[in-house]
Design a protein around this motif. Sequence first.
Motif, PDB file in Angstrom:
ATOM      1  N   ILE A  67      -6.565  -3.811  -9.598  1.00 37.85           N
ATOM      2  CA  ILE A  67      -6.301  -4.401  -8.171  1.00 37.85           C
ATOM      3  C   ILE A  67      -6.548  -4.789  -7.342  1.00 37.85           C
ATOM      4  N   VAL A  73      -9.459   5.457  -7.024  1.00 35.93           N
ATOM      5  CA  VAL A  73      -8.531   3.741  -7.317  1.00 35.93           C
ATOM      6  C   VAL A  73      -7.770   3.711  -5.948  1.00 35.93           C
ATOM      7  N   LYS A  92      -7.529   0.207  -3.904  1.00 36.45           N
ATOM      8  CA  LYS A  92      -6.089   0.198  -3.426  1.00 36.45           C
ATOM      9  C   LYS A  92      -6.155  -0.345  -1.803  1.00 36.45           C
ATOM     10  N   GLU A 143      -6.621  -4.346  -1.637  1.00 34.88           N
ATOM     11  CA  GLU A 143      -5.382  -4.764  -1.615  1.00 34.88           C
ATOM     12  C   GLU A 143      -4.808  -4.778  -0.078  1.00 34.88           C
ATOM     13  N   ILE A 160      -1.762   6.969  -7.610  1.00 33.54           N
ATOM     14  CA  ILE A 160      -1.055   5.376  -8.043  1.00 33.54           C
ATOM     15  C   ILE A 160      -0.583   5.489  -9.345  1.00 33.54           C
TER      16      ILE A 160
END
Length: 311
Positions: free
Chosen positions: A209, A301, A305, A309, A101
């Motif tokens: 995020i 992370v 995400k 997302e 990321i």
Amino acid sequence: MRTDKTLVTCYVNPDLDGVAGATAYAEFLNKKDGNTVVGIIGEPHDEVKYILDRFKIPYPMSIPNADDFEKVILVDASDLIGLEEKIAPEKVIEIIDHRKINEADKFVNAKAQIELVGAAATLVAEKFIENEVEISKESAILLLGAIISNTLNFKGTVTTDRDRKAAEYLNKVARLDDNFWKELFTAKSDLSGSKLAERMRGDFAWFVIGKKKVGIAQIEIIGAEKLVTERGDEIVRELESIKLEMGLDLVFQTTIGLDENMNVFVTGDAETRAILEKVLNVKFNGNIAKPTGLIMRKQIVPLLKGELEGV
Ligand SMILES: [Mn+2]
């Protein structure tokens, strides 16, 4: 004072990977007719000071920001948040990093090398190997220390064969003894008194995020379980203060056991607990959860995400 030299640096308050990578890459470029200088913004992590002192390696130049430079190269950094507005993104001409990321696309003038190895130090070591440039003992020690630190002495699942190969090459010059990793990890394990809160804040990272602002403290220590058992409440309180100060939606600490090959999560925040239980397949007991195995922040992370997302 303005200079035509290119600044080689990393994110503000860098860890060993950042300092080692920037130092060694500047050496590489200068040996290849470059005109660069290393500068560090902010306060390097304890492990950096430990290794510089232990091997009597001079501290890199400390600078308040990149204002004196027209051109900047970033090693082990590729997002705007970590630069804390001290480096104008358009000055960045090159990026070497290892984070899945990243925001490399926001540095419009930079050529970016992002490869998912255990340490940015590995990518820098490979420059010396591929171009047959001789590396100094100081840079070899720093890069090898960074690989050992980042890969948790090759036990972390971020470790790749490229990290092992780079380490083997570096140790021919660095000649660190077999117990060096224990010394390095012990040096970062003293979190007595106020050092705990200082470390939490020193190595804190936040991300946007989905619609959530997520803050993650990552502590690496010999004796993670003991720390969390004895001082969990203190960690929860500190996380709550940081959450309020920074206006975070979610906050937690991942405590990596350097000797235990596992980590422990801590958070007092119910919403965070629910998301972590789902994403990391863990079960919280009070404010504490222990996954099976070891996972690092840069691996968590992308999972968050995926959840927040839907990617
Ligand atoms: Mn790194």
